[in-house]
Design a protein around this motif. Structure first.
Motif, PDB file in Angstrom:
ATOM      1  N   GLN A   1       0.864  -1.193   0.000  1.00 58.44           N
ATOM      2  CA  GLN A   1       0.000   0.000   0.000  1.00 58.44           C
ATOM      3  C   GLN A   1       0.906   1.250   0.000  1.00 58.44           C
ATOM      4  O   GLN A   1       1.102   1.885   1.054  1.00 58.44           O
ATOM      5  CB  GLN A   1      -0.888   0.003   1.240  1.00 58.44           C
ATOM      6  N   PRO A   2       1.465   1.584  -1.173  1.00 61.39           N
ATOM      7  CA  PRO A   2       2.417   2.707  -1.231  1.00 61.39           C
ATOM      8  C   PRO A   2       1.820   4.012  -0.724  1.00 61.39           C
ATOM      9  O   PRO A   2       2.538   4.878  -0.217  1.00 61.39           O
ATOM     10  CB  PRO A   2       2.755   2.813  -2.720  1.00 61.39           C
ATOM     11  N   GLU A   3       0.497   4.179  -0.874  1.00 56.22           N
ATOM     12  CA  GLU A   3      -0.135   5.429  -0.439  1.00 56.22           C
ATOM     13  C   GLU A   3      -0.052   5.603   1.079  1.00 56.22           C
ATOM     14  O   GLU A   3      -0.229   6.713   1.592  1.00 56.22           O
ATOM     15  CB  GLU A   3      -1.601   5.498  -0.932  1.00 56.22           C
ATOM     16  N   ARG A   4       0.275   4.513   1.792  1.00 52.74           N
ATOM     17  CA  ARG A   4       0.382   4.590   3.254  1.00 52.74           C
ATOM     18  C   ARG A   4       1.834   4.627   3.705  1.00 52.74           C
ATOM     19  O   ARG A   4       2.155   4.296   4.860  1.00 52.74           O
ATOM     20  CB  ARG A   4      -0.327   3.397   3.893  1.00 52.74           C
ATOM     21  N   ALA A   5       2.720   5.015   2.768  1.00 52.76           N
ATOM     22  CA  ALA A   5       4.160   4.951   3.048  1.00 52.76           C
ATOM     23  C   ALA A   5       4.528   5.697   4.330  1.00 52.76           C
ATOM     24  O   ALA A   5       5.310   5.192   5.152  1.00 52.76           O
ATOM     25  CB  ALA A   5       4.944   5.525   1.866  1.00 52.76           C
ATOM     26  N   GLY A   6       3.946   6.863   4.518  1.00 54.33           N
ATOM     27  CA  GLY A   6       4.266   7.675   5.696  1.00 54.33           C
ATOM     28  C   GLY A   6       3.904   6.970   6.990  1.00 54.33           C
ATOM     29  O   GLY A   6       4.697   6.912   7.942  1.00 54.33           O
ATOM     30  N   ASP A   7       2.694   6.396   7.022  1.00 55.85           N
ATOM     31  CA  ASP A   7       2.224   5.694   8.224  1.00 55.85           C
ATOM     32  C   ASP A   7       3.074   4.462   8.508  1.00 55.85           C
ATOM     33  O   ASP A   7       3.414   4.169   9.653  1.00 55.85           O
ATOM     34  CB  ASP A   7       0.752   5.257   8.047  1.00 55.85           C
ATOM     35  N   ILE A   8       3.407   3.753   7.423  1.00 54.71           N
ATOM     36  CA  ILE A   8       4.193   2.514   7.589  1.00 54.71           C
ATOM     37  C   ILE A   8       5.581   2.857   8.144  1.00 54.71           C
ATOM     38  O   ILE A   8       6.080   2.193   9.051  1.00 54.71           O
ATOM     39  CB  ILE A   8       4.292   1.757   6.247  1.00 54.71           C
ATOM     40  N   ALA A   9       6.188   3.908   7.599  1.00 55.98           N
ATOM     41  CA  ALA A   9       7.518   4.323   8.070  1.00 55.98           C
ATOM     42  C   ALA A   9       7.464   4.635   9.568  1.00 55.98           C
ATOM     43  O   ALA A   9       8.339   4.215  10.340  1.00 55.98           O
ATOM     44  CB  ALA A   9       7.996   5.542   7.275  1.00 55.98           C
ATOM     45  N   LYS A  10       6.415   5.347   9.961  1.00 56.38           N
ATOM     46  CA  LYS A  10       6.263   5.705  11.393  1.00 56.38           C
ATOM     47  C   LYS A  10       6.083   4.450  12.239  1.00 56.38           C
ATOM     48  O   LYS A  10       6.654   4.314  13.325  1.00 56.38           O
ATOM     49  CB  LYS A  10       5.045   6.611  11.569  1.00 56.38           C
ATOM     50  N   ALA A  11       5.287   3.515  11.710  1.00 56.93           N
ATOM     51  CA  ALA A  11       5.017   2.281  12.450  1.00 56.93           C
ATOM     52  C   ALA A  11       6.300   1.482  12.643  1.00 56.93           C
ATOM     53  O   ALA A  11       6.544   0.933  13.723  1.00 56.93           O
ATOM     54  CB  ALA A  11       3.971   1.456  11.692  1.00 56.93           C
ATOM     55  N   VAL A  12       7.118   1.400  11.619  1.00 55.80           N
ATOM     56  CA  VAL A  12       8.381   0.644  11.714  1.00 55.80           C
ATOM     57  C   VAL A  12       9.286   1.302  12.756  1.00 55.80           C
ATOM     58  O   VAL A  12       9.804   0.635  13.653  1.00 55.80           O
ATOM     59  CB  VAL A  12       9.081   0.580  10.331  1.00 55.80           C
ATOM     60  N   ASP A  13       9.465   2.602  12.633  1.00 50.58           N
ATOM     61  CA  ASP A  13      10.372   3.302  13.552  1.00 50.58           C
ATOM     62  C   ASP A  13       9.864   3.238  15.000  1.00 50.58           C
ATOM     63  O   ASP A  13      10.665   3.165  15.946  1.00 50.58           O
ATOM     64  CB  ASP A  13      10.550   4.764  13.117  1.00 50.58           C
ATOM     65  N   ALA A  14       8.540   3.246  15.142  1.00 48.88           N
ATOM     66  CA  ALA A  14       7.960   3.211  16.489  1.00 48.88           C
ATOM     67  C   ALA A  14       8.294   1.902  17.212  1.00 48.88           C
ATOM     68  O   ALA A  14       8.488   1.882  18.431  1.00 48.88           O
ATOM     69  CB  ALA A  14       6.442   3.389  16.398  1.00 48.88           C
ATOM     70  N   MET A  15       8.416   0.819  16.429  1.00 49.90           N
ATOM     71  CA  MET A  15       8.704  -0.491  17.023  1.00 49.90           C
ATOM     72  C   MET A  15      10.065  -0.523  17.716  1.00 49.90           C
ATOM     73  O   MET A  15      10.257  -1.229  18.692  1.00 49.90           O
ATOM     74  CB  MET A  15       8.703  -1.569  15.925  1.00 49.90           C
ATOM     75  N   PHE A  16      11.003   0.266  17.185  1.00 47.01           N
ATOM     76  CA  PHE A  16      12.374   0.183  17.691  1.00 47.01           C
ATOM     77  C   PHE A  16      12.822   1.469  18.396  1.00 47.01           C
ATOM     78  O   PHE A  16      14.009   1.659  18.636  1.00 47.01           O
ATOM     79  CB  PHE A  16      13.330  -0.125  16.529  1.00 47.01           C
ATOM     80  N   GLU A  17      11.852   2.320  18.690  1.00 51.23           N
ATOM     81  CA  GLU A  17      12.173   3.653  19.197  1.00 51.23           C
ATOM     82  C   GLU A  17      13.037   3.622  20.457  1.00 51.23           C
ATOM     83  O   GLU A  17      13.986   4.387  20.571  1.00 51.23           O
ATOM     84  CB  GLU A  17      10.881   4.420  19.463  1.00 51.23           C
ATOM     85  N   ASN A  18      12.746   2.752  21.366  1.00 50.86           N
ATOM     86  CA  ASN A  18      13.471   2.741  22.636  1.00 50.86           C
ATOM     87  C   ASN A  18      14.538   1.645  22.717  1.00 50.86           C
ATOM     88  O   ASN A  18      15.019   1.325  23.797  1.00 50.86           O
ATOM     89  CB  ASN A  18      12.486   2.587  23.797  1.00 50.86           C
ATOM     90  N   SER A  19      14.879   1.081  21.578  1.00 48.44           N
ATOM     91  CA  SER A  19      15.898   0.028  21.586  1.00 48.44           C
ATOM     92  C   SER A  19      17.287   0.634  21.407  1.00 48.44           C
ATOM     93  O   SER A  19      17.426   1.838  21.161  1.00 48.44           O
ATOM     94  CB  SER A  19      15.614  -0.962  20.458  1.00 48.44           C
TER      95      SER A  19
END
Lengths: 223, 398
Positions: B227-245
């Motif tokens: 779903q390329p149109e959701r690229a922004g949301d997906i990027a945020k979701a990925v980064d959020a997973m590892f934010e505190n690692s």
């Protein structure tokens, strides 16, 4: 009505702040078919008068009419067109374009006339034949003698069949023999082709070939 | 003869001067287009990155790795179709250290399907054994897939080094020490020239086992989106997973990732643009001066032409046409030389840039500048010649 009418013409050149009068209220008439020699000392205004009659310079005051056209009333663009139709100019130093052949030099004035390339070439060839240079069409000016160059210049002046031929010391840069040939050619053009010729010259011998001589001195006709 | 041939005759009057002036314009426009070409190349290297692909890297810097364990976690994020990885190798040719080229360890079963539209395999070894090929992978890569130290190289790199399929190329590792033999099993052609054909791709497993001691570190993850149109949301979701690692990530579109490389050049692109214009301006002055000299030499002839009845406008056009032919002719040669000479040769400034691209916009700009140059350099002499009084012009010789 004369072909050329010069009425009360004055010409003043400006050099820095100084005014130098060259022609001073000069008037003359040249009928069609005439062959006039303009004589006089250097600075007497001969070439200036020739330039004014040829429409390549403007008088300070007075009027010049050639074949009914008052030159002072023509705009620069119209005057250029008028020159291409009515004036054939022969310079003392021939002034051929060095990178063009004799034929191309003669063809040059015809570029301003609407005609086919074939017709242009034919007329240029005829003009060169007329001046006796039919066998030199592909020669460049540097490959011709002074007399031959001047004959090419005459062919160039003739090719558009102008009303008036103006020659500024046409033999001034030539030896006696070549000068004689050029004068003979001008005489022939006047007699056989009824060309009206105005020739500036210093040479009394050359002036003898003309129908009449006019003497200029300090901007006025002296006879 | 016609007026145009009169212009040509005048141009050939002084052949050496015309040639030299034209050559100076050729060189100026070639340089201008070549320098602009550098900018085009940088821009096109950004465009190779897709807006529908994301790249995840270590947030601190690209040079820090991420754990391999992120792979499955990222792949589980909704909207992601496939995840691949690549790792910078940084080997050098032990025989010729100047023979530098990029090498990446990639996960072939996922990497090549993601880039199927960008590259195609043109030459390859036939497989020695039957290999079960992962779905979506080009069957031409069968031999490559069956050999741990096999590699795929770009066509240009392959040709430049006069390599052969099946040849073993040994590199000296700099980040991962040791001697690294690679067997060339396939050659790729970049369908998009900006992808580049000077890269070696080899199995990530080979690097992991021999160079990382099985630690499984990854340089970047490449995310293909469903779903390329959701690229922004997906990027945020990925980064959020590892934010505190310990290995926080930064995810961005592949295009933005590539643009990050270009931004490392700083003000160089601006400087290149300014130098290009300065060269053109210098040559403009030279061309203008030459045209004025050429016109001045023929002052008496202008007087003769006007006496014969040539109008001011015609004289203006003749002189302007001479300048236009020199500059436009030179401009066309220079611009097309840059387009076909540089681009066609695949020039890459010794590996500093991707293969040079000179866009048609740059060629058109170069030609436009040549026209402008012709107008500017010819305008003054043409105007002077047209305004010349006959008696003054004739007086130059008499």
């Amino acid at each position: 009505m004369a072909l050329v009418e010069v009425r009360n013409v004055r010409k003043v050149y400006r050099r820095d702040t100084q005014e130098v009068p060259v022609l001073d209220g000069l008037s003359l008439e040249i009928p069609e078919g005439d062959f006039v020699a303009l004589m006089g000392p250097s600075g007497s205004g001969k070439t200036t008068l020739l330039n004014l009659i040829g429409g390549i310079d403007q008088p300070t005051s007075g009027d010049i009419t050639v074949k009914g056209d008052s030159l002072g009333r023509l705009k620069p663009k119209d005057l250029a067109r008028w020159r291409s139709r009515h004036i054939g100019y022969i310079f003392q130093l021939y002034n051929l374009i060095p990178v063009l052949t004799a034929l191309q030099n003669v063809e040059l004035p015809l570029l301003l006339v609407r005609m086919s390339g074939k017709e242009r070439l034919e007329r240029a060839r005829n003009a060169l034949e007329l001046v006796g240079l039919g066998d030199r069409v592909k020669h460049f000016p540097r490959q011709l003698s002074g007399g031959q160059e001047q004959r090419v210049a005459i062919a160039r002046a003739l090719v558009s069949d102008p009303t008036l031929l103006l020659a500024d010391e046409p033999t001034g840069d030539l030896d006696r023999k070549s000068g004689e040939e050029i004068l003979g050619l001008l005489e022939r053009l006047n007699k056989e082709f009824k060309k009206t010729i105005v020739m500036v010259t210093h040479d009394p011998h050359a002036a003898e070939r003309a129908h009449r001589s006019l003497h200029l001195d300090k901007g006025v006709l002296s006879n | 003869m016609n007026l145009f041939s009169l212009v040509l005759v005048n141009l050939f009057r002084n052949k050496r001067r015309t040639f030299l002036t034209m050559m100076s314009v050729v060189i100026a426009l070639f340089l201008f287009c070549a320098l602009r070409g550098v900018l085009d190349t940088l821009e096109s290297s950004i465009k190779v990155g897709s807006e529908s692909r994301l790249v995840t890297r270590n947030r601190i810097s690209l040079i820090f790795p991420m754990p391999q364990s992120y792979w499955t976690r990222i792949a589980a994020v909704p909207g992601i179709k496939s995840v691949s990885l690549q790792n910078w190798f940084g080997g050098r040719d032990p025989v010729d250290p100047k023979n530098w080229y990029a090498q990446f360890a990639v996960d072939a079963p996922t990497f090549f399907p993601i880039y199927a539209r960008d590259v195609e395999i043109t030459e390859f070894s036939p497989p020695q054994v039957q290999v079960a090929m992962p779905a979506g992978l080009d069957p031409k890569l069968a031999a490559f897939m069956s050999e741990q130290n096999a590699c795929v190289v770009g066509k240009r790199l392959f040709d430049k080094n006069k390599w052969k399929i099946g040849q073993t190329v040994t590199l000296a590792g700099t980040i991962y020490p040791g001697s690294w033999p690679f067997v060339i099993r396939a050659v790729y052609h970049a369908k998009d020239p900006a992808f580049g054909e000077e890269t070696m791709l080899f199995h990530y497993k080979y690097l992991e086992e021999k160079g990382m001691g099985g630690q499984g570190q990854v340089g970047v993850y490449i995310l293909e989106l469903s779903q390329p149109e959701r690229a922004g949301d997906i990027a945020k979701a990925v980064d959020a997973m590892f934010e505190n690692s310990s290995y926080a990530t930064r995810t961005e579109t592949e295009r933005a990732f590539q643009a990050g490389f270009v931004s490392m050049y700083g003000n160089v692109p601006y400087l290149i643009g300014v130098i290009g214009l300065a060269v053109v301006f210098a040559i403009l002055l030279v061309a203008g001066n030459t045209m004025m000299m050429a016109a001045r030499e023929r002052t008496a002839e202008v007087g003769v032409l006007k006496t014969l009845g040539f109008q001011d406008g015609t004289i203006f056009a003749i002189v302007l046409a001479e300048a236009a032919i020199i500059t436009l002719g030179g401009g066309l040669i220079g611009a097309f030389l840059a387009k076909w000479g540089l681009q066609g040769s695949g020039f890459n400034a010794g590996g500093f840039l991707p293969p040079m691209t000179v866009s048609w916009t740059t060629v058109a700009t170069g030609i436009g500048i040549a026209v402008l140059m012709g107008a500017t350099s010819g305008l003054i002499p043409a105007w002077q010649a047209s305004r010349l009084r006959i008696v003054d012009a004739l007086r130059r010789v008499e």
